[in-house]
Design an enzyme around this catalytic site. Structure first.
Site, PDB file in Angstrom:
ATOM      1  N   TRP A 100      -5.125  -9.974  11.282  1.00 15.10           N
ATOM      2  CA  TRP A 100      -5.202  -8.595  10.805  1.00 15.10           C
ATOM      3  C   TRP A 100      -6.476  -8.334  10.023  1.00 15.10           C
ATOM      4  CZ3 TRP A 100      -2.443  -5.782  13.635  1.00 15.10           C
ATOM      5  CH2 TRP A 100      -1.243  -6.280  14.167  1.00 15.10           C
ATOM      6  N   ASP A 170      -5.000  -4.590   2.353  1.00 13.89           N
ATOM      7  CA  ASP A 170      -3.960  -4.369   3.345  1.00 13.89           C
ATOM      8  C   ASP A 170      -2.731  -5.147   2.877  1.00 13.89           C
ATOM      9  OD1 ASP A 170      -2.242  -4.287   5.501  1.00 13.89           O
ATOM     10  OD2 ASP A 170      -3.690  -5.018   6.970  1.00 13.89           O
ATOM     11  N   LYS A 194       7.952  -2.910   7.397  1.00  9.88           N
ATOM     12  CA  LYS A 194       8.349  -4.246   6.940  1.00  9.88           C
ATOM     13  C   LYS A 194       9.166  -4.162   5.659  1.00  9.88           C
ATOM     14  CE  LYS A 194       4.544  -6.558   9.293  1.00  9.88           C
ATOM     15  NZ  LYS A 194       4.046  -5.434  10.094  1.00  9.88           N
TER      16      LYS A 194
END
Length: 359
Positions: A100, A170, A194
């Site tokens: 990511w 992030d 999530k």
């Protein structure tokens, strides 16, 4: 009962499902579904107001930080952040710790110069690189706090706080899972699916003082200032996804907040990693224990030929979502806020039984 270890979209609290399903049929006794109410009505304004207020409360944010619920997920933020913060001739510093962060780096290069201050790519991201220097001229420093695919997570943010440049993070896969000083971050973003809610909305927390400093013209929908001014309703927001976020944030507050859920998350992680470390049949690919993720535990079997058999055993016991990402293999067990400790106990009992039987 299903035991959901999926990495995302992932498990949500049962009471959130119940409340959300009722709202689909009749929201707040209005006779209307949450799916059909106008986003500029008082009914939905109350939802947005509470969701924003809950984020501010749970994170203990100061008055300089604004909360936004935006479209596009975390991947949109990969380019929206440098678009708003980085001029063509300026430098942004990035840490490269997994899939990511690598995607974020790729997008940032479109808008300016990117200096990768540390990387673990050559070792397939099996650790966190600790030695790095951040240029004082960097417009911001970007990190991915938790890498879902490779199972590594930053636990000590001191070097980032001391870098002396705006800090961007992030936090898609570990937001609100542990106590930290969120005010020390200038921009936080997280896909909701999530720990925060359902897929379809992205949470952005931003220090408004870092905005308005780039030379380029910004499309209206890409300018954070417009979203702040319009209270996350510059256009029609993902109404249902925001509502599920509000319910999930309310659930977290009622559980005792971030500090309370952190204790439970640590218990779950300790239980699972203890099984991985003590059972000879299993091993973890992350080489330093201090780099292990509390949210996404990755492990493999010493005898890879047995992995398919163990996956079958998990399925027979209503355990889903434990197959590892193809780039790592083995297993990945996600331990997000809503996952009960009992699910981890069942999984580790199966691991022990399987290891004993297979010798």
């Amino acid at each position: 009962m299903m035991h959901n270890f999926n990495a995302g979209p992932s498990i949500l609290p049962r009471e959130v499902f119940q409340q959300a399903s009722e709202a689909i049929l009749n929201y707040n006794n209005s006779g209307l579904s949450i799916l059909e109410i106008g986003h500029r009505t008082d009914l939905f304004q109350a939802v947005m107001d509470e969701a924003i207020a809950l984020v501010k409360e749970l994170m203990q944010l100061d008055d300089q930080h604004e909360v936004l619920f935006l479209h596009g997920g975390a991947s949109t933020q990969f380019f929206q952040i440098p678009m708003n913060l980085l001029n063509d001739n300026e430098i942004a510093a990035y840490t490269d710790t997994g899939t990511w962060s690598a995607k974020a780096i790729k997008e940032a290069k479109i808008f300016g110069h990117v200096e990768v201050v540390c990387s673990a790519k050559e070792s397939n991201y099996n650790h966190l690189p600790k030695q790095f220097t951040v240029p004082k001229t960097a417009k911001y420093l970007h990190l991915t706090t938790n890498e879902t695919i490779h199972g590594v997570q930053w636990h000590d943010f001191t070097p980032f706080f001391e870098a002396g440049v705006p800090l961007v993070a992030d936090m898609s896969s570990d937001i609100l899972s542990r106590v930290m000083d969120f005010n020390k971050f200038d921009l936080i973003y997280a896909g909701a699916q999530k720990n925060v809610g359902a897929a379809g909305v992205n949470l952005v927390v931003i220090n408004k003082n870092i905005l308005g400093k780039v030379n380029r013209k910004l499309a209206s929908m890409m300018d954070y200032r417009n979203h702040i001014e319009n209270g996350s309703m510059l256009n029609t927001p993902p109404v249902f996804a925001v509502y599920v976020c509000m319910l999930t944030l309310r659930w977290l507050k009622n559980k005792g907040g971030v500090a309370a859920i952190e204790k439970i998350n640590n218990q779950k992680a300790q239980l699972l990693y203890n099984a991985i470390d003590t059972l000879p049949a299993f091993k973890g690919p992350v080489i330093n224990k201090e780099d292990r993720s509390i949210m996404n535990a990755c492990f493999v079997m010493e005898n890879a030929d047995l992995e398919k058999e163990f996956l079958t055993l998990c399925k027979q016991n209503n355990i889903v979502g434990v197959k590892g990402h193809r780039s790592v293999g083995g297993f990945r067990v996600s331990l997000y806020n809503a996952l009960p400790l009992e699910s981890v106990q069942l999984l580790t009992d199966l691991m022990k039984d399987f290891a004993n039987k297979k010798g």
